[in-house]
Enzyme design. Structure first.
Site, PDB file in Angstrom:
ATOM      1  N   LYS A  48       0.855  -1.154   0.000  1.00  0.00           N
ATOM      2  CA  LYS A  48       0.000   0.000   0.000  1.00  0.00           C
ATOM      3  C   LYS A  48       0.898   1.212   0.000  1.00  0.00           C
ATOM      4  CE  LYS A  48      -3.597  -2.245   2.425  1.00  0.00           C
ATOM      5  NZ  LYS A  48      -3.842  -3.362   1.611  1.00  0.00           N
ATOM      6  N   TYR A  88       7.620  13.862 -17.178  1.00  0.00           N
ATOM      7  CA  TYR A  88       6.665  13.188 -16.318  1.00  0.00           C
ATOM      8  C   TYR A  88       5.288  13.812 -16.507  1.00  0.00           C
ATOM      9  CZ  TYR A  88       4.226  11.665 -12.242  1.00  0.00           C
ATOM     10  OH  TYR A  88       3.286  11.125 -11.429  1.00  0.00           O
TER      11      TYR A  88
END
EC number: 3.1.21.-
Length: 641
Positions: free
Chosen positions: A461, A518
């Site tokens: 996670k 990006y």
């Protein structure tokens, strides 16, 4: 001449003489662009309200030197300027001085005053002390007389006194009172000359923080003759430090902006710099453009106590960074490749042990960014630079040519972003992006995203994107980019998918900077659901120019790229043109992004994807096919972001 008698006040720039001839007008420091960035980057062009001679240029103000804008040495804008005056408008100064302080000191008045000898007398005489007049007599200041406590001091009082900077010049200037007073008057500082005199540097003289405060630093003269800067300049706040330790003081003078700059910097370099740094004064220096100076030689100074210097934004820059102060809150900070502090909250700051800190701080605005940079260069798992420096050179600093490139890029390794965003739920924005503030859409908040839980823990996670690696959603910034792209793509309508759904074409996008790529990549994802994007990665080095060793095949450069897989060649061409046109209109790093089309003979078999809920269930709006061409295959999540 002595019309209004000795000028009174310290010259708050208003020329409180009532008569415009008072050099009093030395420039006040005007609200020095106190703009958002508190850390007085204050290039301050003091506004110098000077009632002074027309000649008196506004002072150069040094910008509120500390977060709260208070100018450290003394809160009144000790008329910061009358920069040129003292020598400059010879007449001007002289006369002006004359006006006010001219009083008796008359000598101080006009050229006469200027005259070394005459001046001396003037300075000496209380007259010299007389407000501006005395200062004007700057000459007086010049003479040791100026140095004389009272004489100099008085001069200091009037901006003229500052003019008397000359006094400062004389060792006398250095003289405690004399110097100090002078310092008071911006003139003092102004009379960079004053500073010049060792006297200026002299403790008291330097003390005339005012002086330093004053244009002193400003008076290029002051800053200029490193010495000048030293004495008076340092005096500036730095002055506190015995005048910033002679030259160092100069650096401090930096506050004068001018002073700090150029020579000032040098001063910083000298141990003096350290001293200056010591006093809050040092910080002050940083504040002024002086910071700039700091950057240069100043940097060296910074090394020492410079830390303080660092405090000033400028300081932060070169030297500052070096000194612990380095962090300084200044923006330049990082620059210093100094070992320095972890960089306060300033933008570049972090400085950290490797000069180019991790610019995490980037968005000053964002509270979070605060100190967070990898403070001391400690755990940076693999620094691109050290990675494979084949030579045994200390891997710590990338080869010379390389640093600048890093900077803009916002240096951390690509992978570092994973670690970073983590728990704070601002998962996927590389530092550059952070500047936008928390643009990330809230939906991405909880680190595992709404769905992750049912996932059977398929992946750790947290991490970059809350959910799965690679499912960054939309957010205003990327949407913007996508908009631009969609508009350009709309020019030609071509098939984007084929029945076979094979990925036979591609667009290879590289260059620019990591952050710009990006962002383009995230924008592309939003604009073209029919494409598939690789993560950003790095290009290897090509050939070394000329004969000699060539890079190893695996050697990674810091230039990034990503690939867009598409199903039709024609759309690949269209997309290439769209990207080219989109980036060419943008500013620096972005416009350097390069694009080229690829084609894969047998296609690339991208692995099939099944919607996450239940194998094959038509969840997420996908039609349950193997995701190969379901246009919204992996972008399905976008909707619920």
């Amino acid at each position: 001449m002595s019309d209004e008698g000795p000028g009174t006040g310290p010259g708050n720039g208003l020329g409180e003489k009532g008569d415009t001839s008072g050099p009093e007008g030395s420039g006040g420091s005007g609200p020095q662009r106190r703009g958002g960035d508190n850390h007085g980057r204050g290039r301050g062009r003091g506004r110098g309200r000077g009632g002074g001679r027309p000649g008196a240029p506004g002072g150069s103000g040094s910008g509120p030197r500390h977060r709260d804008g208070v100018r450290r040495p003394q809160k009144r804008p000790s008329c910061i300027g009358c920069k040129g005056t003292h020598g400059g408008t010879g007449a001007g100064a002289g006369a002006g001085g004359a006006g006010a302080g001219g009083a008796g000191a008359g000598g101080g008045a006009g050229a006469g005053g200027g005259a070394g000898g005459a001046g001396g007398a003037g300075g000496a005489g209380a007259g010299g002390g007389a407000g501006a007049g005395g200062g004007a007599g700057g000459a007086g200041g010049a003479g040791a007389g100026g140095g004389a406590g009272a004489g100099g001091g008085a001069g200091g009082a009037g901006a003229g006194g500052g003019a008397g900077g000359a006094g400062g010049a004389g060792a006398g200037g250095g003289a405690g009172a004399g110097g100090g007073a002078g310092g008071a008057g911006a003139g003092g500082g102004a009379g960079g000359a004053g500073g010049a005199g060792a006297g200026g540097g002299a403790g008291a003289g330097g003390a005339g923080g005012a002086g330093g405060a004053g244009a002193g630093g400003a008076g290029a003269g002051g800053g200029a003759g490193g010495a000048g800067g030293a004495g008076a300049g340092g005096a500036g706040a730095g002055g506190a430090g015995a005048g910033g330790a002679g030259a160092g003081g100069a650096g401090g003078a930096g506050a004068g902006g001018a002073g700090g700059a150029g020579a000032g910097g040098a001063g910083g370099a000298g141990a003096g710099g350290g001293a200056g740094g010591a006093g809050a004064g040092g910080g002050a220096g940083g504040a002024g453009a002086g910071g700039a100076g700091g950057a240069g030689a100043g940097g060296a100074g910074g090394a020492g106590a410079g830390g303080a210097g660092g405090a000033g934004a400028g300081g932060g820059a070169g030297a500052g960074g070096a000194g612990a102060g380095g962090g300084g809150r200044g923006r330049g900070g990082s620059g210093g490749r100094g070992r320095g502090g972890s960089g306060g909250r300033g933008r570049g700051g972090s400085g950290g042990r490797r000069g180019r800190g991790r610019e995490r701080a980037r968005g000053g605005s964002r509270e979070r960014a605060r100190g967070r940079g990898r403070g001391r260069g400690e755990k940076r798992p693999r620094s691109p630079s050290s990675q494979s420096s084949s030579s045994g050179s200390p891997p710590r600093r990338p080869p010379p040519g390389r640093r600048p490139f890093f900077h803009p890029v916002g240096e951390a390794d690509y992978f570092e972003y994973h670690q970073e965003g983590g728990p704070d739920g601002e998962p996927d924005v590389p530092p550059g992006a952070i500047e936008q503030g928390p643009a990330d859409d809230p939906g991405e908040g909880p680190s595992t995203g709404p769905r992750g839980q049912g996932d059977g823990g398929r992946r750790k996670k947290g991490g970059w994107f809350g959910k799965h690696r690679g499912q960054g959603g939309s957010n205003p910034k990327f949407e913007n980019i996508a908009e631009g792209l969609r508009a350009l793509l709309a020019r030609s309508h071509v098939e984007r998918t084929t029945d076979e759904g094979t990925w036979v074409a591609g667009v290879f996008v590289y260059g620019g900077s990591k952050t710009s790529l990006y962002n383009l990549r995230r924008g592309t994802a939003l604009a073209i659901p029919q494409c598939r994007l690789t993560p950003l990665s790095r290009l290897p080095f090509g050939m070394a120019p000329g004969p000699g060793p060539q890079p190893g095949p695996l050697r990674e450069s810091i230039v990034c790229y990503f690939m867009v897989f598409l199903q039709t060649h024609i759309f690949a061409e269209v997309l290439k043109d769209a990207i080219k046109d989109l980036v060419m209109t943008k500013p620096a790093p972005t416009c350097n992004i390069r694009v080229t089309v690829c084609s894969f003979d047998d296609g690339v078999d991208l692995p099939p994807w099944f919607p996450p809920m239940v194998e094959g269930a038509a969840a997420e709006g996908d039609d349950g096919d193997d995701g190969d061409e379901g246009g919204d295959g992996d972008e399905g999540e976008e909707g619920q972001e």
